[in-house]
Enzyme design. Sequence first.
Site, PDB file in Angstrom:
ATOM      1  N   LYS A 170       0.848  -1.195   0.000  1.00 24.68           N
ATOM      2  CA  LYS A 170       0.000   0.000   0.000  1.00 24.68           C
ATOM      3  C   LYS A 170       0.884   1.246   0.000  1.00 24.68           C
ATOM      4  O   LYS A 170       1.946   1.267   0.630  1.00 24.68           O
ATOM      5  CB  LYS A 170      -0.907  -0.035   1.239  1.00 24.68           C
ATOM      6  CG  LYS A 170      -1.974   1.043   1.278  1.00 24.68           C
ATOM      7  CD  LYS A 170      -2.884   0.849   2.498  1.00 24.68           C
ATOM      8  CE  LYS A 170      -3.960   1.901   2.605  1.00 24.68           C
ATOM      9  NZ  LYS A 170      -4.848   1.693   3.778  1.00 24.68           N
ATOM     10  N   SER A 174      -9.755   1.569   2.810  1.00 26.57           N
ATOM     11  CA  SER A 174      -8.885   2.323   1.944  1.00 26.57           C
ATOM     12  C   SER A 174      -7.835   1.485   1.219  1.00 26.57           C
ATOM     13  O   SER A 174      -7.247   1.960   0.245  1.00 26.57           O
ATOM     14  CB  SER A 174      -8.180   3.424   2.745  1.00 26.57           C
ATOM     15  OG  SER A 174      -7.369   2.873   3.752  1.00 26.57           O
ATOM     16  N   SER A 183      -9.952  -0.792   7.029  1.00 23.72           N
ATOM     17  CA  SER A 183      -9.377  -0.645   5.686  1.00 23.72           C
ATOM     18  C   SER A 183      -8.647  -1.848   5.105  1.00 23.72           C
ATOM     19  O   SER A 183      -8.283  -1.818   3.934  1.00 23.72           O
ATOM     20  CB  SER A 183      -8.445   0.559   5.651  1.00 23.72           C
ATOM     21  OG  SER A 183      -9.203   1.723   5.509  1.00 23.72           O
TER      22      SER A 183
END
Length: 498
Positions: free
Chosen positions: A78, A153, A177
Amino acid sequence: MISTATARRIAGDVRSGKRTAREVVEESLARIEKYDGEIHAFVHVCSDEALARADGIDAAVARGETDGLLLGVPVAVKDNICTRNIPTTAASRILENYRPPYDAHVIERLLGEGAVIVGKTNQDEFGMGSTSQYTVYEATRNPWNSGRVPGGSSGGSAAAVAAGMVPIALGTDTGGSIRQPAAFCGVTGLKPTYGRVSRYGLIAFASSLDQIGPITADAPDAALALRVIAGRDERDSTSADKKVPAYDGKPVSGGSIEGLKIGLPLEYFPDNLDGEVAAAVRLGVSGLEKLGASVVEVSLPHTRYAIAAYYIIAPAEASSNLARYDGVHYGRRAESHDVRSLYVRSRSEGFGPEVQRRIMLGTFALSSGYYDAYYLKAQKVRTLVRRDFEKAFERCDLIVSPVAPGSAFPLGKWLDDPIRMYLGDVFTVPASLAGCPAVSVPCGMTGDGLPIGMQVIGPEFREGLVLGAAAAYQKATDHPAGIPSEIRKIESRSGANN
Ligand code: GLN
């Protein structure tokens, strides 16, 4: 299950010389090349670095150095996790062109075990969001339906694994997330106990909640990845000084969940829960019963206040963490002749609307006169939520619930209704406030062919149990069904061209 080989298999093959790391990495890069023009899971692909590293691993294997747990395994990271010399922007304009001079702790660990970083994945800016649309990059598409969000996210990480581009991706979870995008994309996502994994090198959102964790095709791979990234690190004082077990995806000896007590919280099956989600999770629970677990009802009465508390605490911490990005100390600097407007412009141009909203909410909640009414009150609620879990775990070993109130929704939906969007976090936020580990496991599909996730929550530091139950369940079932439809479409198109 997803089409790519598991990380266990890849590491085994590279170790035994059956495959080279270069072959594995080339295959991963080829899939990214082929699918990502449509999926947009990655914001940066580092092919050259990855191939060079793969060659280094192959040379080491040839010398007989075959120790790494993740030998030759391609990993996606990420974009809010620092990778040395590789762009790291947290999907924010304010960090455009930032290349960290150092690796996050989790990256050091992955590299130390022979993993190969292939690129950085899309997300909501600084982790604030549930759809991966609040990003400076193109929004990520759900591999099961490109008109739907992948969740967020960590949407890029979940989509990359679902599309079979990589077997392991790192995500971060502050209020859901990792778990929610894993559920939306039909993959396995673990939020470890707060403190299990060092946050050194993670771009902070809400420091008392943020945790890094793996997103994988199955629970044993999540166990393997956790084993690599977990453990004490002096550079993060909140990382726990607790031995890391050799997580192997087995809950108890022999891998059986016979005799485990599963708690079903009444509050997590409200009347307005999507019917297909409710049915799939209940079916998941009976699947666990068939494997020998028993079910008890438990109550987590403060669940109804969890969202309100989270949306005070997380923005408050974010407003403080993001104060450093002013164009002077950190971050992209706007053009200006005086200091005041330089700050204002840098922050107005650099942050997207959702981040600005959170900064304003958080600053307000912390301001004098409101601190006691909002922030302090929210902290008290957090304690009550924590106690709910402690009490419930006196009566059961694990808690099972839905991950999200519905399945992946259309792109664009609820973007103009932040409160509605926040309410979607209702089932993931409580475990975050309590600090408990929780995994999302696929447990069914909607009539429209979208994956549904089941959440398995455990007491602090019981990741072994959580992942073991998930693994036992996955071994006995086969969710999600088939290859994601967007990937199938791309494959059949390219087959027709060949
Ligand atoms: N959707 C939640 C939020 O917007 C959770 C985000 C996260 O876990 N990073 O705050």
